[in-house]
Scaffold this active site. Structure first.
Site, mmCIF file in Angstrom:
data_model
loop_
_atom_site.group_PDB
_atom_site.id
_atom_site.type_symbol
_atom_site.label_atom_id
_atom_site.label_comp_id
_atom_site.label_asym_id
_atom_site.label_seq_id
_atom_site.Cartn_x
_atom_site.Cartn_y
_atom_site.Cartn_z
ATOM 1 N N SER A 140 0.841 -1.200 0.000
ATOM 2 C CA SER A 140 0.000 0.000 0.000
ATOM 3 C C SER A 140 0.870 1.242 0.000
ATOM 4 O O SER A 140 2.031 1.213 0.431
ATOM 5 C CB SER A 140 -0.891 0.004 1.243
ATOM 6 O OG SER A 140 -1.547 1.237 1.402
ATOM 7 N N TYR B 109 -3.163 -0.232 9.800
ATOM 8 C CA TYR B 109 -3.014 -0.634 8.401
ATOM 9 C C TYR B 109 -1.621 -0.295 7.886
ATOM 10 O O TYR B 109 -0.955 -1.116 7.245
ATOM 11 C CB TYR B 109 -4.079 0.072 7.573
ATOM 12 C CG TYR B 109 -4.108 -0.296 6.116
ATOM 13 C CD1 TYR B 109 -4.685 -1.489 5.695
ATOM 14 C CD2 TYR B 109 -3.585 0.566 5.142
ATOM 15 C CE1 TYR B 109 -4.734 -1.824 4.345
ATOM 16 C CE2 TYR B 109 -3.633 0.248 3.802
ATOM 17 C CZ TYR B 109 -4.205 -0.951 3.409
ATOM 18 O OH TYR B 109 -4.241 -1.278 2.076
#
Length: 253
Positions: free
Chosen positions: A143, A156
């Protein structure tokens, strides 16, 4: 150069979280490149819809990636009944949006469990067979949150940043057996989940758009095409790479 080096004919890929979004986009691209693909997820109805869309070279298995005790049986089932897993795409993951001070230990642990610990457990199990066959491609889905700071995604971000360490270490261990380990770091990709989130926060949507050098969001096809490349013979000398597919977001000011 022959385009055959990008063909995945006679290859079998396992894509976790492959029923929707980026996972489905990856599965589509792999099938189009000639691979057989097994998609996994927790919702059977979604998986059935996915394989109907993907065609006769697609299969599904209902699986909760966080149930580590079920991983050996999942791999054994696929290897015995469908074929040897040549390509593993660790796509399944969860998100938790909250300021760091509002993120509980339970929130943090749940994200780490899904996005990191379960990824390692499945990778380790699939790699056993790949090492025996002296061939394999393992792809992590990272990500932007693993490449630079983004607020309100502390758990995250930590999980995706940790994947870089996983890629680095596994590369050094698996390369001698011709098992390659890479990651794709998607930028902001259009999906129902993403669009629902940013459309509720127009200021953040504009902030994201300003960051992207190419001035538009990517598609799941963009991520799928990158997965095909990294899985193919065209990338046979590429391992240990974190590949941003982000329209220039990581370098744009």
């Amino acid at each position: 150069m022959s385009l055959d080096v990008f063909s995945l004919k006679n290859k079998l890929a396992l894509v976790t979280g492959g029923g929707t979004g980026i996972g489905l986009g990856i599965a589509k691209a792999l099938v189009e490149a000639g691979a057989k693909v097994v998609v996994t997820g927790r919702r059977e109805a979604i998986l059935k819809e996915a394989i109907n869309e993907l065609g006769s070279n697609a299969y599904y298995r209902v699986n909760d990636i966080t149930d580590k005790s079920a991983i050996p049986e999942l791999v054994k089932d696929i290897e015995s009944n469908i074929g040897g897993i040549d390509i593993l795409v660790n796509n399944a993951g969860i998100h938790h949006k909250a300021w760091a001070q509002d993120t509980t230990d339970e929130d943090f642990e749940r994200v780490i469990q899904t996005n990191l610990i379960s990824v390692f457990a499945l990778t380790r199990e699939c790699a056993k067979k790949m090492i025996e066959r002296k061939s394999g491609s393992i792809i992590m889905i990272g990500s932007m949150a693993g490449l630079f700071g983004i607020d309100r995604v502390i758990a995250y971000s930590a999980s995706k940043t940790a994947l870089t360490g996983l890629v680095n270490s596994l590369t050094t261990e698996y390369a001698k057996d011709n098992v390659r380990v890479n990651a794709i770091a998607p930028g902001w990709i259009t999906s129902n989940m993403f669009l629902n989130a940013v459309n509720k926060d127009q200021a953040r949507k504009q902030q994201i758009t300003n960051r992207i050098a190419m001035d538009h969001f990517g598609t799941t096809e963009d991520i799928g095409n990158a997965a095909v490349f990294l899985s193919s013979e065209g990338a046979k000398y590429i391992t240990g790479v974190i590949l941003p597919v982000d329209g220039g977001a990581t370098v744009n000011f």
